[in-house]
Motif scaffolding. Structure first.
Motif, short mmCIF file in Angstrom:
data_model
loop_
_atom_site.label_atom_id
_atom_site.label_comp_id
_atom_site.label_asym_id
_atom_site.label_seq_id
_atom_site.Cartn_x
_atom_site.Cartn_y
_atom_site.Cartn_z
N GLY A 44 0.80 -1.21 0.00
CA GLY A 44 0.00 0.00 0.00
C GLY A 44 0.83 1.26 0.00
N SER A 45 2.15 1.14 -0.01
CA SER A 45 2.99 2.33 -0.03
C SER A 45 3.06 2.92 -1.42
CB SER A 45 4.41 1.96 0.44
OG SER A 45 5.00 1.04 -0.47
N GLY A 46 2.58 2.16 -2.41
CA GLY A 46 2.64 2.64 -3.78
C GLY A 46 3.95 2.30 -4.46
N SER A 47 4.93 1.76 -3.74
CA SER A 47 6.21 1.42 -4.33
C SER A 47 6.11 0.10 -5.06
CB SER A 47 7.30 1.35 -3.26
OG SER A 47 6.99 0.35 -2.31
N ALA A 48 6.86 -0.01 -6.17
CA ALA A 48 6.83 -1.24 -6.96
C ALA A 48 7.69 -2.30 -6.29
CB ALA A 48 7.36 -0.94 -8.36
N PRO A 49 7.46 -3.58 -6.58
CA PRO A 49 8.33 -4.64 -6.08
C PRO A 49 9.77 -4.41 -6.51
CG PRO A 49 6.32 -5.56 -7.01
CD PRO A 49 6.31 -4.11 -7.35
N GLN A 50 10.72 -4.78 -5.66
CA GLN A 50 12.13 -4.51 -5.91
C GLN A 50 12.82 -5.75 -6.47
OE1 GLN A 50 13.44 -1.18 -5.22
NE2 GLN A 50 11.20 -1.01 -5.23
N VAL A 51 13.46 -5.60 -7.62
CA VAL A 51 14.25 -6.67 -8.23
C VAL A 51 15.69 -6.17 -8.36
CG1 VAL A 51 14.57 -8.15 -10.25
CG2 VAL A 51 12.25 -7.53 -9.50
N VAL A 52 16.65 -6.94 -7.89
CA VAL A 52 18.06 -6.57 -7.96
C VAL A 52 18.78 -7.56 -8.88
CG1 VAL A 52 20.21 -6.21 -6.70
CG2 VAL A 52 18.04 -5.53 -5.68
N VAL A 53 19.54 -7.02 -9.84
CA VAL A 53 20.26 -7.83 -10.82
C VAL A 53 21.74 -7.50 -10.72
CG1 VAL A 53 20.35 -8.55 -13.23
CG2 VAL A 53 18.23 -7.60 -12.31
N THR A 54 22.59 -8.51 -10.84
CA THR A 54 24.02 -8.29 -10.68
C THR A 54 24.65 -7.61 -11.90
OG1 THR A 54 24.44 -10.56 -11.46
CG2 THR A 54 24.30 -10.20 -9.07
N THR A 55 24.62 -8.24 -13.06
CA THR A 55 25.32 -7.70 -14.23
C THR A 55 24.39 -6.86 -15.10
OG1 THR A 55 24.86 -9.56 -15.72
CG2 THR A 55 26.76 -9.78 -14.24
N ASN A 56 24.98 -5.93 -15.85
CA ASN A 56 24.13 -5.02 -16.63
C ASN A 56 23.53 -5.68 -17.87
OD1 ASN A 56 26.31 -4.77 -18.57
ND2 ASN A 56 27.19 -3.17 -17.28
N ILE A 57 24.14 -6.74 -18.38
CA ILE A 57 23.53 -7.45 -19.51
C ILE A 57 22.24 -8.13 -19.04
CG2 ILE A 57 23.80 -9.39 -21.10
CD1 ILE A 57 26.78 -8.65 -21.29
N LEU A 58 22.32 -8.84 -17.93
CA LEU A 58 21.11 -9.44 -17.37
C LEU A 58 20.12 -8.37 -16.92
CD1 LEU A 58 22.42 -12.45 -15.25
CD2 LEU A 58 21.08 -12.55 -17.35
N GLY A 59 20.65 -7.25 -16.40
CA GLY A 59 19.78 -6.17 -15.95
C GLY A 59 18.89 -5.65 -17.06
N ASP A 60 19.47 -5.48 -18.24
CA ASP A 60 18.69 -5.00 -19.38
C ASP A 60 17.60 -5.99 -19.75
OD1 ASP A 60 18.19 -3.31 -21.81
OD2 ASP A 60 18.88 -5.12 -22.81
N VAL A 61 17.94 -7.28 -19.76
CA VAL A 61 16.96 -8.30 -20.11
C VAL A 61 15.82 -8.34 -19.09
CG1 VAL A 61 16.63 -10.79 -20.41
CG2 VAL A 61 18.66 -9.67 -21.37
N VAL A 62 16.18 -8.27 -17.80
CA VAL A 62 15.15 -8.30 -16.75
C VAL A 62 14.24 -7.08 -16.85
CG1 VAL A 62 14.76 -8.24 -14.25
CG2 VAL A 62 16.53 -9.72 -15.21
N GLU A 63 14.79 -5.93 -17.19
CA GLU A 63 13.96 -4.72 -17.35
C GLU A 63 12.93 -4.91 -18.47
OE1 GLU A 63 16.46 -1.39 -17.98
OE2 GLU A 63 17.18 -1.31 -15.90
N GLN A 64 13.33 -5.59 -19.54
CA GLN A 64 12.38 -5.81 -20.64
C GLN A 64 11.23 -6.70 -20.18
OE1 GLN A 64 13.11 -3.90 -23.24
NE2 GLN A 64 14.97 -3.43 -22.09
N ILE A 65 11.52 -7.67 -19.33
CA ILE A 65 10.49 -8.59 -18.85
C ILE A 65 9.60 -7.91 -17.81
CG2 ILE A 65 10.07 -10.82 -17.76
CD1 ILE A 65 12.92 -11.61 -18.68
#
Length: 331
Positions: A52-73
């Motif tokens: 109820g705080s309005g904040s989105a769920p937090q996902v943490v990714v180690t490398t930036n290549i995986l980070g970009d892919v996770v952002e797309q999903i």
């Protein structure tokens, strides 16, 4: 009938005027408190049990290549934090205490595994020993071992050089992300399906481009072992790497450089390839050692770049590398 005149309003400063002013102020304050209370009721804990705080769920990714892919999903369904900065080396980058704390608070952690995040492993181990939900990408791909003698038997973590392997990563991230409270599962599934289509299109583009390289030039030499998955997928020969082993933290001996130079001369390759996040001094030395004309071509293999630097997304990186490898070996 004559209407009685209204009483005159009290003069400013008169005691009665001051009482009227205080009364109006109290009414205004009460109305504000009532409005605030109603707003709080409207934005309290939702029926689905989210914060109820309005904040989105937090996902943490180690490398930036995986980070970009996770952002797309994830799209708009989660806040994705990538620990590895652009142009960094995944084998050696480190994080601050504040960034390490993000791992403890994340609803989902996504990492490469397979020994890639050498400077981060202690923080990952601590977080994964707790209650964190995690996707270790290396657990979901078809892992290849390094083919070189100096690293034989060790798992190769560079699976992203094959887009088909990345489809398995998308599947794994999707499966865990849809289970995170507060996430719209239908939106995540739609994002994942669209991105799988992008990866399949990329795979076709790469296969078509590499097919134009003459058979006798389909050989790769890089500054360290990073192209095992690409070589298997698209039928390249791996001649060798300047830096032995599977990590950029090692360094070659003079004998190893001489041996690799002889192999390059025998193979007759017109170009060798250097990772953009690493100095190409050793590759330049190797080029001169070979005694033949060998171009040194920069590739983006270990890290994404800042926007505008040529590889600010996984798809952009792979397309840039495909063009450079094709051009370099077709001369």
């Amino acid at each position: 009938m004559t209407q009685a005149p209204s009483p005159a309003a009290p003069r400013r400063g008169h005691p009665q005027a001051r009482r009227h002013a205080r009364h109006r102020a109290l009414l205004a304050a009460g109305a504000a408190l009532l409005a605030a209370g109603l707003t709080a009721c409207a934005t309290g804990s939702p029926a689905d049990g989210s914060s109820g705080s309005g904040s989105a769920p937090q996902v943490v990714v180690t490398t930036n290549i995986l980070g970009d892919v996770v952002e797309q999903i994830a799209g708009d369904e989660a806040e994705v934090t990538t620990l590895m900065r652009p142009n960094a080396d995944p084998h050696s980058f480190e994080i601050s205490a504040q960034e390490a704390a993000l791992l403890d608070d994340a609803e989902l952690i996504v990492s490469n595994g397979l020994g890639l995040e050498e400077g981060l492993q202690q923080h990952l181990d601590r977080a994964l020993d707790g209650d964190a939900t995690a996707v270790v990408a290396g657990d979901h791909v078809r892992v290849l071992d390094y083919s070189s003698a100096d690293a034989a038997g060790a798992p190769d973590p560079h699976f992203w050089t094959d887009p088909q392997q990345m489809i398995a990563v998308v599947d794994a991230v999707e499966a865990e992300l849809v289970r995170v409270p507060g996430v719209d599962a239908a939106a995540v599934r739609a994002n994942a399906e669209a991105y799988r289509g992008e990866l399949s299109a990329l795979d076709r583009e790469m296969a078509e481009a590499f097919a134009t390289i003459p058979e006798d030039r389909r050989a790769l030499v890089t500054n360290h072992h990073v192209f095992g998955y690409l070589a298997e997928r698209y039928d390249f020969r791996l001649i060798g790497a300047v830096i032995p082993g599977g990590t950029t933290l090692a360094s070659p001996s003079a004998a190893e450089l001489s041996e690799l130079a002889a192999a390059i001369e025998e193979a007759g390759v017109p170009a060798i390839f250097a990772e953009s996040s690493q100095p190409d001094r050793l590759v330049q030395v190797l080029a001169s050692e070979a005694g033949v004309r060998v171009d040194v071509v920069e590739l983006f293999t270990e890290s994404l770049t800042e926007p505008g630097e040529g590889a600010d997304s996984y798809l952009t990186m792979m397309r840039a590398n495909t063009e450079r490898v094709t051009d370099g070996l077709s001369r």
